[in-house]
Every structure is written in C-alpha cells, then in structure tokens.
Enzyme design. Structure first.
Site, PDB file in Angstrom:
ATOM      1  N   TYR A 145       0.539  -1.281   0.022  1.00 48.05           N
ATOM      2  CA  TYR A 145      -0.168   0.100  -0.250  1.00 48.05           C
ATOM      3  C   TYR A 145       0.814   1.323  -0.041  1.00 48.05           C
ATOM      4  O   TYR A 145       0.709   2.564  -0.500  1.00 48.05           O
ATOM      5  CB  TYR A 145      -0.957   0.374   1.293  1.00 48.05           C
ATOM      6  CG  TYR A 145      -1.520   1.379   1.778  1.00 48.05           C
ATOM      7  CD1 TYR A 145      -2.888   1.710   0.340  1.00 48.05           C
ATOM      8  CD2 TYR A 145      -2.129   1.695   2.584  1.00 48.05           C
ATOM      9  CE1 TYR A 145      -4.033   2.785   0.411  1.00 48.05           C
ATOM     10  CE2 TYR A 145      -2.481   2.508   2.392  1.00 48.05           C
ATOM     11  CZ  TYR A 145      -3.889   2.810   1.850  1.00 48.05           C
ATOM     12  OH  TYR A 145      -4.446   4.298   1.242  1.00 48.05           O
ATOM     13  N   ARG A 160     -10.286  -2.611  10.216  1.00 46.74           N
ATOM     14  CA  ARG A 160      -9.462  -0.947  10.788  1.00 46.74           C
ATOM     15  C   ARG A 160      -9.941  -0.926  12.150  1.00 46.74           C
ATOM     16  O   ARG A 160     -11.061  -1.622  12.633  1.00 46.74           O
ATOM     17  CB  ARG A 160      -9.908   0.542  10.293  1.00 46.74           C
ATOM     18  CG  ARG A 160      -8.954   0.241   8.938  1.00 46.74           C
ATOM     19  CD  ARG A 160      -9.542   1.660   7.987  1.00 46.74           C
ATOM     20  NE  ARG A 160      -9.603   0.988   7.257  1.00 46.74           N
ATOM     21  CZ  ARG A 160     -10.170   2.072   5.971  1.00 46.74           C
ATOM     22  NH1 ARG A 160      -9.471   3.084   5.946  1.00 46.74           N
ATOM     23  NH2 ARG A 160     -11.313   2.164   5.011  1.00 46.74           N
ATOM     24  N   VAL A 161      -9.697   0.213  13.207  1.00 47.39           N
ATOM     25  CA  VAL A 161      -9.295   0.396  14.444  1.00 47.39           C
ATOM     26  C   VAL A 161     -11.689   0.991  14.057  1.00 47.39           C
ATOM     27  O   VAL A 161     -11.879   0.115  15.910  1.00 47.39           O
ATOM     28  CB  VAL A 161      -9.083   0.558  15.058  1.00 47.39           C
ATOM     29  CG1 VAL A 161      -9.243   2.004  14.932  1.00 47.39           C
ATOM     30  CG2 VAL A 161      -8.462   0.546  16.803  1.00 47.39           C
ATOM     31  N   ASN A 212     -13.794  -2.414  13.608  1.00 48.16           N
ATOM     32  CA  ASN A 212     -14.098  -2.854  15.138  1.00 48.16           C
ATOM     33  C   ASN A 212     -14.308  -2.220  16.088  1.00 48.16           C
ATOM     34  O   ASN A 212     -15.199  -3.029  16.759  1.00 48.16           O
ATOM     35  CB  ASN A 212     -12.571  -3.448  15.380  1.00 48.16           C
ATOM     36  CG  ASN A 212     -12.282  -4.504  14.267  1.00 48.16           C
ATOM     37  OD1 ASN A 212     -12.412  -4.740  13.431  1.00 48.16           O
ATOM     38  ND2 ASN A 212     -10.701  -5.098  13.989  1.00 48.16           N
ATOM     39  N   PHE A 213     -13.764  -1.764  16.942  1.00 45.04           N
ATOM     40  CA  PHE A 213     -14.539  -1.089  18.305  1.00 45.04           C
ATOM     41  C   PHE A 213     -15.907  -0.937  18.272  1.00 45.04           C
ATOM     42  O   PHE A 213     -16.630  -1.185  19.055  1.00 45.04           O
ATOM     43  CB  PHE A 213     -13.651   0.328  18.311  1.00 45.04           C
ATOM     44  CG  PHE A 213     -12.397  -0.251  19.330  1.00 45.04           C
ATOM     45  CD1 PHE A 213     -11.778  -1.571  18.851  1.00 45.04           C
ATOM     46  CD2 PHE A 213     -11.159   0.797  19.749  1.00 45.04           C
ATOM     47  CE1 PHE A 213     -10.306  -1.674  19.403  1.00 45.04           C
ATOM     48  CE2 PHE A 213      -9.851   0.719  20.123  1.00 45.04           C
ATOM     49  CZ  PHE A 213      -9.226  -0.714  19.808  1.00 45.04           C
ATOM     50  N   ASP A 225      -0.383  -2.386  23.721  1.00 44.56           N
ATOM     51  CA  ASP A 225      -0.585  -2.296  24.953  1.00 44.56           C
ATOM     52  C   ASP A 225      -1.689  -0.902  24.560  1.00 44.56           C
ATOM     53  O   ASP A 225      -1.742  -0.479  25.655  1.00 44.56           O
ATOM     54  CB  ASP A 225       0.638  -1.990  26.011  1.00 44.56           C
ATOM     55  CG  ASP A 225       1.414  -0.468  25.092  1.00 44.56           C
ATOM     56  OD1 ASP A 225       1.178  -0.382  23.966  1.00 44.56           O
ATOM     57  OD2 ASP A 225       2.571  -0.355  25.534  1.00 44.56           O
ATOM     58  N   ARG A 263      -3.040   8.011  16.658  1.00 43.18           N
ATOM     59  CA  ARG A 263      -3.424   8.150  15.532  1.00 43.18           C
ATOM     60  C   ARG A 263      -4.901   9.081  16.341  1.00 43.18           C
ATOM     61  O   ARG A 263      -5.296   9.650  16.889  1.00 43.18           O
ATOM     62  CB  ARG A 263      -4.558   7.070  15.410  1.00 43.18           C
ATOM     63  CG  ARG A 263      -4.368   5.544  14.508  1.00 43.18           C
ATOM     64  CD  ARG A 263      -3.195   5.677  13.230  1.00 43.18           C
ATOM     65  NE  ARG A 263      -2.955   4.611  13.306  1.00 43.18           N
ATOM     66  CZ  ARG A 263      -1.758   4.217  13.052  1.00 43.18           C
ATOM     67  NH1 ARG A 263      -0.425   4.726  14.537  1.00 43.18           N
ATOM     68  NH2 ARG A 263      -1.124   2.364  12.739  1.00 43.18           N
ATOM     69  N   ARG A 322       1.702   8.868  14.689  1.00 45.21           N
ATOM     70  CA  ARG A 322       0.322   9.307  13.014  1.00 45.21           C
ATOM     71  C   ARG A 322       0.030  10.308  14.204  1.00 45.21           C
ATOM     72  O   ARG A 322      -1.430  10.735  14.825  1.00 45.21           O
ATOM     73  CB  ARG A 322       0.152   8.058  12.605  1.00 45.21           C
ATOM     74  CG  ARG A 322      -0.693   9.188  11.847  1.00 45.21           C
ATOM     75  CD  ARG A 322      -1.308   8.008  10.695  1.00 45.21           C
ATOM     76  NE  ARG A 322      -0.564   7.155   9.960  1.00 45.21           N
ATOM     77  CZ  ARG A 322      -1.417   5.099   9.569  1.00 45.21           C
ATOM     78  NH1 ARG A 322      -2.298   5.731   9.913  1.00 45.21           N
ATOM     79  NH2 ARG A 322      -0.431   5.003   9.456  1.00 45.21           N
TER      80      ARG A 322
HETATM   81  N1  UDP Z   1      -6.099  -0.955  16.235  1.00 41.76           N
HETATM   82  C1  UDP Z   1      -6.514  -1.970  17.689  1.00 41.76           C
HETATM   83  N2  UDP Z   1      -7.800  -3.098  17.622  1.00 41.76           N
HETATM   84  C2  UDP Z   1      -8.275  -3.537  16.488  1.00 41.76           C
HETATM   85  C3  UDP Z   1      -7.354  -2.913  15.059  1.00 41.76           C
HETATM   86  C4  UDP Z   1      -6.431  -1.475  15.239  1.00 41.76           C
HETATM   87  O1  UDP Z   1      -5.283  -1.929  18.384  1.00 41.76           O
HETATM   88  O2  UDP Z   1      -9.187  -3.606  16.533  1.00 41.76           O
HETATM   89  C5  UDP Z   1      -4.826  -0.675  16.911  1.00 41.76           C
HETATM   90  C6  UDP Z   1      -4.212  -1.046  15.256  1.00 41.76           C
HETATM   91  O3  UDP Z   1      -3.272  -1.696  15.444  1.00 41.76           O
HETATM   92  C7  UDP Z   1      -3.216   0.609  15.005  1.00 41.76           C
HETATM   93  C8  UDP Z   1      -4.504   1.463  14.929  1.00 41.76           C
HETATM   94  O4  UDP Z   1      -5.393   0.165  15.885  1.00 41.76           O
HETATM   95  O5  UDP Z   1      -2.011   0.764  15.885  1.00 41.76           O
HETATM   96  C9  UDP Z   1      -4.944   2.372  14.158  1.00 41.76           C
HETATM   97  O6  UDP Z   1      -5.086   0.807  12.838  1.00 41.76           O
HETATM   98  P1  UDP Z   1      -6.234   0.719  11.847  1.00 41.76           P
HETATM   99  O7  UDP Z   1      -6.062  -0.805  11.029  1.00 41.76           O
HETATM  100  O8  UDP Z   1      -7.813   1.320  11.570  1.00 41.76           O
HETATM  101  O9  UDP Z   1      -4.668   1.614  10.139  1.00 41.76           O
HETATM  102  P2  UDP Z   1      -3.968   2.195  10.157  1.00 41.76           P
HETATM  103  O10 UDP Z   1      -3.992   3.168  11.238  1.00 41.76           O
HETATM  104  O11 UDP Z   1      -2.997   0.998  10.731  1.00 41.76           O
HETATM  105  O12 UDP Z   1      -3.682   2.729   8.661  1.00 41.76           O
END
Ligand code: UDP
Length: 318
Positions: free
Chosen positions: A145, A186-187, A190-191, A206, A211, A281
């Site tokens: 990517y 993505r986070v 998922n959340f 941890d 972000r 980031r």
């Molecule tokens: N992350 C997390 N739990 C999840 C999905 C992602 O803790 O269920 C973390 C992931 O390891 C990263 C951050 O959330 O540090 C953002 O990840 P994401 O996949 O949203 O996209 P990225 O910003 O890495 O492109």
C-alpha cells in the site's frame, strides 16, 4: 461540472459522489467492488446526475464525453484490505493511477490523487509535515500500500512536470464515519461493531500507538477545496487531535452510552497485522489551513455518535 470518481463505491468515494451531486455536479463513478460495495451508492443509482461504471481501472479507465475533473480514489485502503489483496493494491496504485492520469490528460481535466499518511511509514518526524520524506520499509507487508501510493504520487508529479496537467495530491490521515465496511478490520469499525454488540473492544498490544481521527464530512470538504485550488504539491488533510488507541477505545465506549457494557481487552493479533504498525501519527495541517482555509469541525463525540448509529442500522440489516 462533470467529475469522475474512481473508487466511487468505497467508503470515502461514496461520500465524495454524494457531496458533488448535492453541489449540482454530474458524477461518473467507477469501482470494481474489491472493497467497495453496491450498497454505498444504492441511494444514488436513480439520480440523473449519477452514472456508474463497473470496471477495474488497473485494466481500463475510459469515459466518453467532456470531463472537468478526475478524482482517483480507487484502492483497498484498510490494512486488512491491502494485506488480503497485495497485488491488486500495487496494480491499482501503479497501472490504475496511470490509466486515470491518461484519461485526465486526454480530456484536459484536472486530477486529484488520493494519497495517504502511510507515505510517511513509521514516521521519525512528529507531527508529520508534507516536507517529510518518510520512513517506509519497502519490503514489509504494508509496503504494498505504502509504496503503491508513493509511486502514485511520483507519477502524478511526473505528469504535472511533463504535461502541465493540473494535478492535486491529498494525503489522507485516518478517516472514519458511516459506510466504513463492517469487516474492514480497522480500529474504528472493529471498536464500533464490538461496542454495538457489547463485546470486548480489542486493543492490539498495549494500546499506546497513537492516531488522530477525522470525520468523513470534514475530509471531503478538504478534498474538494484542494481539487478546486491551484496547489499541485501534497497537502495533509486530517484531524490533528492525537490520542492513543486505548484512549480511543474509551471514547468509543463512552459514545456507546447508555447501555454499552463492553470491556477493553488487550490482544495480540496475527503478526503481519501489526508488523510495521506506525507507532505515532498526527498530521501537521498548517498547509491545509493556509492554502485551503480548512480545518476539521466535527468533534469526535458527534462523529462517533453518527458512526455508531450507522453501524447499529447496518448490523441489524446484516
Ligand atoms: N488496532 C487495535 N484494535 C483493532 C484494530 C486496530 O488496537 O481492533 C490498532 C492498530 O494496531 C493500530 C491502530 O489501531 O495501531 C490503527 O489501526 P487501523 O487498522 O485502524 O489503521 P492504520 O492507522 O494502522 O492504517
């Protein structure tokens, strides 16, 4: 104006199409549904100002008739999306971007390339300014990517220099909102899905990685300001409110109230999922402020409320 949006059935692309139509433009959208979804554009299908072409722009990106702008948003964009489709991701960033640029050149249209904060890799400069060249592992799992988008930027600049094409490059930071795919990994999805189901929120490692999350309407606003500007150098568009993933989990839980009983758990995902995961980031948006007069307006609370409402509905349909 008549505007082509590649990736028009994706999360961000569908919001761009909707906004352009609301502003009175005619929109042609292209998508191959590799990660986009027909449901994202179902409400636009009957609009006389909207046309849809199912195509893989890596193979073909042709459109008859006058064209004022090409917005090249086609690409898998979530880590799960590009890790599952590594070759397609590299092809759309390279061949797809070439085909979209050629179409813009033939039509005399301006061209906007959707780039990403991933061009900065795991950044050694913080916050990230557009002048930073990045810290990307060119053979790591995320490289499919990161390097595809870096190549797309290089090609876009080459066309600006060689043909005088009116090109724009937007570096998009983490964006969220309705129409994110429920399973894109993505986070945010998922959340939010976990909170809606009252399941534990899965923080990777941890939870100290950071972000900064931008609501999709703010992003689209910045993107269109850039499209109509005269700026050919890259511009970061994102929300500078940085937080740790753990803090973000707490914010999602709070936004799910009343009634959200999810706990927060710390888990180890599959290794490639967090390999080269950027630790910090945050965009420096000084250029977006100065050149576009743009900054984000939607608070995290409001954005999460809208996103949770969308997920509740989408998940009940699913
Ligand atoms: N992350 C997390 N739990 C999840 C999905 C992602 O803790 O269920 C973390 C992931 O390891 C990263 C951050 O959330 O540090 C953002 O990840 P994401 O996949 O949203 O996209 P990225 O910003 O890495 O492109």
């Amino acid at each position: 104006m008549r505007i082509l949006v590649t990736g028009g059935a994706g999360f961000i692309g569908s919001h761009v199409c909707e906004r352009l139509i609301a502003e009175g433009h005619a929109v042609a959208a292209m998508d191959n549904f590799i990660t986009g979804s027909p449901a994202n554009i179902a409400h636009l299908r009957d609009n006389p100002n909207f046309e849809f072409i199912e195509t893989d722009i890596s193979e073909r990106c042709d459109l008859d008739g006058p064209l004022d702008a090409v917005m090249n948003l086609a690409s898998p964009a979530s880590p799960v999306g590009y890790l599952d489709n590594p070759i397609a991701t590299m092809r759309v960033g390279s061949h797809g971007t070439y085909n979209a640029l050629e179409l813009a050149r033939r039509a005399g249209a301006r061209f906007l390339q959707a780039s990403t904060s991933e061009v900065y890799g795991d950044p050694l400069e913080h916050p990230q300014r557009e002048t930073y060249w990045g810290n990307v592992n060119c053979i790591g799992v995320r490289s499919v990517y990161d390097e595809a988008k870096r190549y797309a930027e290089a090609l876009t600049m080459a066309c600006w220099r060689t043909y005088g094409l009116r090109t724009r490059i937007i570096r998009i930071f983490n964006t969220y909102g309705p129409r994110m795919a429920l399973n894109d990994g993505r986070v945010v999805p998922n959340f939010v899905a976990q909170a809606v189901r009252n399941e534990p929120l899965t923080v990777y490692g941890d939870g100290s990685a950071t972000r900064a999350f931008c609501y999709v309407s703010d992003l689209v606003d910045g993107m269109l300001r850039l499209l109509w500007s005269d700026e050919h150098m890259p511009v970061n568009v994102g929300n500078p409110s940085e937080m740790t993933v753990l803090q973000f989990a707490q914010a999602v839980r709070a936004a799910g109230q009343p009634g959200c009983t999810s706990e927060i758990v710390f888990v180890q995902p599959r290794a490639e999922r967090i390999s080269d995961d950027p630790q910090r980031r945050r965009p420096d948006i000084s250029r977006a402020r100065a050149i576009l007069g743009w900054e984000p307006r939607v608070s995290l609370e409001e954005g999460l409320r809208n996103t949770i409402a969308y997920f509740r509905k989408a998940m009940s349909h699913a």
